[in-house]
Scaffold this active site. Structure first.
Site, short mmCIF file in Angstrom:
data_model
loop_
_atom_site.label_atom_id
_atom_site.label_comp_id
_atom_site.label_asym_id
_atom_site.label_seq_id
_atom_site.Cartn_x
_atom_site.Cartn_y
_atom_site.Cartn_z
N ASP A 1 -8.82 -17.83 -6.64
CA ASP A 1 -8.07 -17.02 -5.68
C ASP A 1 -6.63 -16.96 -6.16
OD1 ASP A 1 -6.59 -16.11 -3.51
OD2 ASP A 1 -7.51 -17.48 -2.08
N GLY B 1 -9.66 -6.62 -0.04
CA GLY B 1 -9.70 -7.27 -1.35
C GLY B 1 -8.54 -8.21 -1.59
N VAL B 2 -8.01 -8.18 -2.81
CA VAL B 2 -6.93 -9.09 -3.16
C VAL B 2 -5.65 -8.75 -2.37
CG1 VAL B 2 -6.18 -7.78 -5.22
CG2 VAL B 2 -5.77 -10.22 -5.10
N ASP B 3 -5.46 -7.47 -2.09
CA ASP B 3 -4.31 -7.02 -1.30
C ASP B 3 -4.33 -7.68 0.09
OD1 ASP B 3 -2.09 -5.46 -0.66
OD2 ASP B 3 -3.24 -3.67 -0.18
N THR C 1 -11.13 -3.05 -10.04
CA THR C 1 -12.57 -3.31 -10.22
C THR C 1 -13.30 -3.62 -8.91
OG1 THR C 1 -12.27 -5.68 -10.61
CG2 THR C 1 -12.17 -4.22 -12.54
N1 AR6 Z 1 -7.75 -13.41 -5.71
C1 AR6 Z 1 -8.00 -12.77 -6.88
N2 AR6 Z 1 -8.78 -11.68 -6.99
C2 AR6 Z 1 -9.35 -11.21 -5.84
C3 AR6 Z 1 -9.12 -11.80 -4.57
C4 AR6 Z 1 -8.30 -12.95 -4.54
N3 AR6 Z 1 -8.03 -13.58 -3.40
N4 AR6 Z 1 -9.82 -11.09 -3.66
C5 AR6 Z 1 -10.45 -10.09 -4.32
N5 AR6 Z 1 -10.17 -10.17 -5.63
P1 AR6 Z 1 -9.74 -4.96 -4.95
P2 AR6 Z 1 -8.92 -2.43 -6.24
C6 AR6 Z 1 -10.64 -9.33 -6.74
O1 AR6 Z 1 -10.81 -4.27 -4.18
O2 AR6 Z 1 -10.29 -2.20 -6.73
C7 AR6 Z 1 -7.29 -2.55 -1.28
O3 AR6 Z 1 -7.72 -2.13 -0.03
C8 AR6 Z 1 -11.88 -8.51 -6.53
O4 AR6 Z 1 -13.04 -9.33 -6.62
O5 AR6 Z 1 -8.91 -5.97 -4.28
O6 AR6 Z 1 -7.77 -2.24 -7.16
C9 AR6 Z 1 -5.94 -1.96 -1.67
O7 AR6 Z 1 -5.11 -1.81 -0.54
C10 AR6 Z 1 -11.77 -7.52 -7.68
O8 AR6 Z 1 -12.28 -8.13 -8.88
O9 AR6 Z 1 -8.68 -3.88 -5.60
C11 AR6 Z 1 -6.32 -0.66 -2.28
O10 AR6 Z 1 -6.49 0.34 -1.30
C12 AR6 Z 1 -10.25 -7.34 -7.84
O11 AR6 Z 1 -9.65 -8.37 -7.05
C13 AR6 Z 1 -7.64 -0.95 -2.95
O12 AR6 Z 1 -8.19 -2.08 -2.27
C14 AR6 Z 1 -9.75 -6.00 -7.38
O13 AR6 Z 1 -10.45 -5.61 -6.21
C15 AR6 Z 1 -7.47 -1.34 -4.39
O14 AR6 Z 1 -8.72 -1.48 -4.99
#
Ligand code: AR6
Length: 184
Positions: A16, A38-40, A128
């Protein structure tokens, strides 16, 4: 797993990103810088409302950020010097310049980290998740962009000593480990 390029250690770990130990972390945000999932979501939850407040200021000043660009806010309650918010491309089949935009996310985030004098920065696997970018191509793009960025700079231009890819998903960690090995 780690490699050293131009005295910068580039490594991969699974976990994380909010629990990472280092100076700045990158967030995979959206063009409006509205906290999402997600990460956001994880970063906004852990960092508290200060982050969203500063995102709102950036939105008011410049109308958000385009895909490939990046902007910095406080880390709020998180123990970082700042959060670098970047916006990855939404995958549309690969014909809309998605790979070049993803590459820009890494280089613009690194440029901001360097301009803040950061010695370490961590990246999630941008685009991703919800944005659906194919994982293998995203991994190759991330590694190529970061290695090229580091190679092309003099040590005076690079305060960074450590860049880490934090993979939340095990299959991404396996991919990154395997591909990073190819750069040795
Ligand atoms: N730490 C590290 N990586 C993580 C965490 C964490 N705590 N949680 C999820 N991931 P995503 P995107 C990974 O969907 O595709 C949001 O709503 C996850 O498994 O977070 O760029 C934003 O506001 C994946 O591998 O971002 C945008 O609208 C990676 O982070 C949209 O999502 C990216 O997944 C961005 O989509």
């Amino acid at each position: 797993m780690q490699i050293t390029v131009n005295n910068v250690v580039i490594s991969v770990s699974e976990g994380d990103i909010t629990a990472w130990q280092g100076e700045m972390i990158v967030n995979a945000s959206n063009s409006g810088l509205y906290g999402g999932g997600g990460v956001d979501g994880a970063i906004h939850r852990a960092g508290g409302p200060r982050i969203a407040e500063e995102c709102a200021v950036i939105r008011q000043k410049q109308g958000g950020i385009l895909p490939g660009q990046a902007a910095v806010t406080t880390a709020g309650l998180l123990p970082f010097r700042g959060i670098i918010h970047t916006v990855g491309p939404i995958w549309k089949g690969g014909t809309a310049g998605e790979t070049a935009i993803l590459s820009q996310c890494y280089s613009s985030s690194l440029s901001l980290a360097c301009s803040y004098g950061a010695r370490s920065v961590a990246f999630p696997n941008i685009s991703t998740g919800i944005f659906n970018f194919p994982k293998e191509l995203a991994c190759k793009t991330a590694l190529d962009s970061v290695v090229t960025y580091v190679r092309e700079r003099t040590s005076a231009e690079l305060p960074l000593q450590r860049i880490e890819f934090i993979c939340f998903e095990h299959d991404n960690a396996i991919l990154y480990e395997a591909m990073l090995n190819d750069y040795i």
